[in-house]
Design a protein around this motif. Sequence first.
Motif, PDB file in Angstrom:
ATOM      1  N   ASP A 219       0.847  -1.201   0.000  1.00 41.99           N
ATOM      2  CA  ASP A 219       0.000   0.000   0.000  1.00 41.99           C
ATOM      3  C   ASP A 219       0.881   1.250   0.000  1.00 41.99           C
ATOM      4  OD1 ASP A 219      -2.274  -1.536   0.071  1.00 41.99           O
ATOM      5  OD2 ASP A 219      -2.611  -1.306   2.226  1.00 41.99           O
ATOM      6  N   LEU A 220       0.381   2.316  -0.593  1.00 44.20           N
ATOM      7  CA  LEU A 220       1.072   3.603  -0.562  1.00 44.20           C
ATOM      8  C   LEU A 220       0.580   4.389   0.645  1.00 44.20           C
ATOM      9  CD1 LEU A 220       0.906   4.636  -4.338  1.00 44.20           C
ATOM     10  CD2 LEU A 220       2.952   3.962  -3.077  1.00 44.20           C
ATOM     11  N   VAL A 221       1.515   4.938   1.426  1.00 47.19           N
ATOM     12  CA  VAL A 221       1.154   5.710   2.615  1.00 47.19           C
ATOM     13  C   VAL A 221       1.623   7.151   2.420  1.00 47.19           C
ATOM     14  CG1 VAL A 221       1.011   3.864   4.312  1.00 47.19           C
ATOM     15  CG2 VAL A 221       3.243   4.739   3.689  1.00 47.19           C
ATOM     16  N   PHE A 222       0.779   8.109   2.839  1.00 44.83           N
ATOM     17  CA  PHE A 222       1.020   9.516   2.537  1.00 44.83           C
ATOM     18  C   PHE A 222       1.077  10.365   3.810  1.00 44.83           C
ATOM     19  CE2 PHE A 222      -0.956   7.558  -1.107  1.00 44.83           C
ATOM     20  CZ  PHE A 222      -0.187   8.011  -2.159  1.00 44.83           C
ATOM     21  N   PHE A 223       1.904  11.423   3.739  1.00 41.95           N
ATOM     22  CA  PHE A 223       2.154  12.241   4.910  1.00 41.95           C
ATOM     23  C   PHE A 223       2.172  13.734   4.546  1.00 41.95           C
ATOM     24  CE2 PHE A 223       4.134   8.141   5.236  1.00 41.95           C
ATOM     25  CZ  PHE A 223       3.821   7.696   6.517  1.00 41.95           C
ATOM     26  N   ASP A 224       1.890  14.542   5.565  1.00 41.66           N
ATOM     27  CA  ASP A 224       2.004  16.001   5.470  1.00 41.66           C
ATOM     28  C   ASP A 224       3.084  16.410   6.468  1.00 41.66           C
ATOM     29  OD1 ASP A 224       1.789  18.735   5.581  1.00 41.66           O
ATOM     30  OD2 ASP A 224      -0.232  18.758   6.433  1.00 41.66           O
ATOM     31  N   THR A 225       4.320  16.515   6.017  1.00 39.54           N
ATOM     32  CA  THR A 225       5.437  16.766   6.928  1.00 39.54           C
ATOM     33  C   THR A 225       5.507  18.216   7.387  1.00 39.54           C
ATOM     34  OG1 THR A 225       7.007  17.208   5.136  1.00 39.54           O
ATOM     35  CG2 THR A 225       6.769  14.923   5.842  1.00 39.54           C
TER      36      THR A 225
ATOM     37  N   ASN B 282       2.903  15.839   1.002  1.00 41.31           N
ATOM     38  CA  ASN B 282       4.205  16.096   0.369  1.00 41.31           C
ATOM     39  C   ASN B 282       5.200  14.955   0.541  1.00 41.31           C
ATOM     40  OD1 ASN B 282       4.807  16.348   3.069  1.00 41.31           O
ATOM     41  ND2 ASN B 282       5.614  18.437   2.928  1.00 41.31           N
ATOM     42  N   HIS B 283       4.724  13.799   1.044  1.00 39.61           N
ATOM     43  CA  HIS B 283       5.622  12.649   1.160  1.00 39.61           C
ATOM     44  C   HIS B 283       4.825  11.364   0.974  1.00 39.61           C
ATOM     45  CE1 HIS B 283       9.348  10.608   2.241  1.00 39.61           C
ATOM     46  NE2 HIS B 283       8.619   9.774   2.950  1.00 39.61           N
ATOM     47  N   VAL B 284       5.471  10.378   0.331  1.00 43.28           N
ATOM     48  CA  VAL B 284       4.838   9.082   0.098  1.00 43.28           C
ATOM     49  C   VAL B 284       5.863   7.976   0.302  1.00 43.28           C
ATOM     50  CG1 VAL B 284       5.307   9.225  -2.389  1.00 43.28           C
ATOM     51  CG2 VAL B 284       3.537   7.660  -1.568  1.00 43.28           C
ATOM     52  N   GLY B 285       5.396   6.855   0.810  1.00 44.49           N
ATOM     53  CA  GLY B 285       6.254   5.682   0.980  1.00 44.49           C
ATOM     54  C   GLY B 285       5.464   4.424   0.666  1.00 44.49           C
ATOM     55  N   ILE B 286       6.156   3.279   0.664  1.00 41.23           N
ATOM     56  CA  ILE B 286       5.513   1.992   0.382  1.00 41.23           C
ATOM     57  C   ILE B 286       5.463   1.187   1.674  1.00 41.23           C
ATOM     58  CG2 ILE B 286       5.578  -0.116  -1.007  1.00 41.23           C
ATOM     59  CD1 ILE B 286       7.426   1.430  -2.961  1.00 41.23           C
ATOM     60  N   TYR B 287       4.258   0.828   2.096  1.00 38.41           N
ATOM     61  CA  TYR B 287       4.139   0.037   3.328  1.00 38.41           C
ATOM     62  C   TYR B 287       4.697  -1.352   3.077  1.00 38.41           C
ATOM     63  CZ  TYR B 287       2.252  -2.003   7.579  1.00 38.41           C
ATOM     64  OH  TYR B 287       2.134  -2.624   8.796  1.00 38.41           O
ATOM     65  N   ALA B 288       5.590  -1.796   3.981  1.00 41.78           N
ATOM     66  CA  ALA B 288       6.280  -3.076   3.796  1.00 41.78           C
ATOM     67  C   ALA B 288       5.878  -4.118   4.826  1.00 41.78           C
ATOM     68  CB  ALA B 288       7.797  -2.852   3.857  1.00 41.78           C
ATOM     69  N   GLY B 289       4.860  -3.826   5.632  1.00 40.29           N
ATOM     70  CA  GLY B 289       4.424  -4.757   6.662  1.00 40.29           C
ATOM     71  C   GLY B 289       5.141  -4.521   7.980  1.00 40.29           C
ATOM     72  N   ASN B 290       4.533  -5.006   9.058  1.00 42.27           N
ATOM     73  CA  ASN B 290       5.129  -4.907  10.399  1.00 42.27           C
ATOM     74  C   ASN B 290       5.463  -3.466  10.792  1.00 42.27           C
ATOM     75  OD1 ASN B 290       5.107  -7.774  10.746  1.00 42.27           O
ATOM     76  ND2 ASN B 290       6.980  -7.911   9.522  1.00 42.27           N
ATOM     77  N   GLY B 291       4.637  -2.532  10.331  1.00 44.39           N
ATOM     78  CA  GLY B 291       4.832  -1.146  10.713  1.00 44.39           C
ATOM     79  C   GLY B 291       5.979  -0.449  10.005  1.00 44.39           C
ATOM     80  N   GLN B 292       6.575  -1.095   8.997  1.00 46.62           N
ATOM     81  CA  GLN B 292       7.728  -0.527   8.300  1.00 46.62           C
ATOM     82  C   GLN B 292       7.320   0.088   6.959  1.00 46.62           C
ATOM     83  OE1 GLN B 292      11.100  -0.450   9.525  1.00 46.62           O
ATOM     84  NE2 GLN B 292       9.879  -0.894  11.358  1.00 46.62           N
ATOM     85  N   MET B 293       8.006   1.153   6.600  1.00 44.13           N
ATOM     86  CA  MET B 293       7.780   1.828   5.330  1.00 44.13           C
ATOM     87  C   MET B 293       9.092   1.903   4.566  1.00 44.13           C
ATOM     88  SD  MET B 293       6.514   5.789   4.695  1.00 44.13           S
ATOM     89  CE  MET B 293       7.750   6.508   5.801  1.00 44.13           C
ATOM     90  N   LEU B 294       9.045   1.572   3.277  1.00 44.45           N
ATOM     91  CA  LEU B 294      10.191   1.724   2.381  1.00 44.45           C
ATOM     92  C   LEU B 294       9.994   3.031   1.629  1.00 44.45           C
ATOM     93  CD1 LEU B 294      12.761   0.387   1.260  1.00 44.45           C
ATOM     94  CD2 LEU B 294      11.331  -0.828  -0.391  1.00 44.45           C
ATOM     95  N   ASN B 295      10.939   3.960   1.801  1.00 47.66           N
ATOM     96  CA  ASN B 295      10.751   5.282   1.208  1.00 47.66           C
ATOM     97  C   ASN B 295      12.083   5.957   0.917  1.00 47.66           C
ATOM     98  OD1 ASN B 295      10.548   7.758   3.788  1.00 47.66           O
ATOM     99  ND2 ASN B 295      11.525   5.790   3.963  1.00 47.66           N
TER     100      ASN B 295
END
Length: 342
Positions: A288-294, A301-314
């Motif tokens: 899933d794609l996860v999005f943030f407002d930093t 203004n930021h996006v990452g890829i959810y990798a499971g177990n609470g981790q994001m690849l970004n």
Amino acid sequence: MKKTFILTGTIISSLLAGQTAFASNYTVQKGDSLWAISKKYNTTVETLKQMNHFTSDRIFPGQILKVDEREDTYVAKAGDTLSKIAKQFNTSVDALLKRNPEISNPNFIKAGQTIRLSESSPAPVRPVTTKSGTNGYYIVKERDTLSGIAKMFNTTVRSLLALNPEITNPNLIRAGQSIKVTGEKAPVPSSSQRVSQRTLVSAASTTSSESTTKAVNSSLADRVIQIGEKYLGAKYLYGASPSRTDAFDCSSFTMRVFSEAGISLPRTSAAQSQVGTPVSFNQLQKGDLVFFDTDFDGTINHVGIYAGNGQMLNASTSKGVSYTSINSSYWKERYVKAVRVM
């Protein structure tokens, strides 16, 4: 001495301007300003800010700016047609089809779809899928047709439709979809059982379909994470070209990774947040794609890829392409939404 220096600098600047006048990107040099760059490319500061999605005039050496309206990619808007886009960028429909092989019908493009305008734009790389499929299933690739898949597996369209009752239109299948290509049809209940078992059969069919879809999505999600991990350690560069693999910003990273998995995404994090299906935080799945407002300004203004177990690849400004926990205080309070595009 001072006059000689000024004259020499002017000559060098003229030569550089001549070399870069027709480029669509410009690498910021020490001492540059948006005003100076706008003059060099016969444009305005406001136009440069719009093309590069800037909210301030701040730039830094090494940053890559778009300086030409002829962008490498274009995100289709509602009402767009391929011929309209071709005319807008002074090209042809045939040229766009060649650069976008995933477009099987030139009369059908959708809002949010990324159209590659030049040969330098990254073309989607299809997932590696063996002919035998996965456990009797085949993952649809871009430009696949049901008749083509039938020929590939020495069967018929009618047989595939019988094995895949969820396909109601044989002319409409999508990339990433799982199609059963081997096995037998489910047994048909006898006439005395049909009425009493109708609800149970329907429920079982739905459960089986959902299980299959989840299994396929999980496999594709693993592929996405695998692709993303090969770029671990790459540096962060704001405004990095999507064609670069040595440096990324957050959205060029997700765009590149999903492109290699056969899924097209828009260029910016804000645009990416508008595609796919929204999912809640507690329903996040790998891929899933996860999005943030930093900046806490109401803008994604930021996006990452959810990798499971609470981790994001970004691709983060501090660590480049890396893993990080979305449950950390920093990311959790800046979290906005998530979408599923698989």
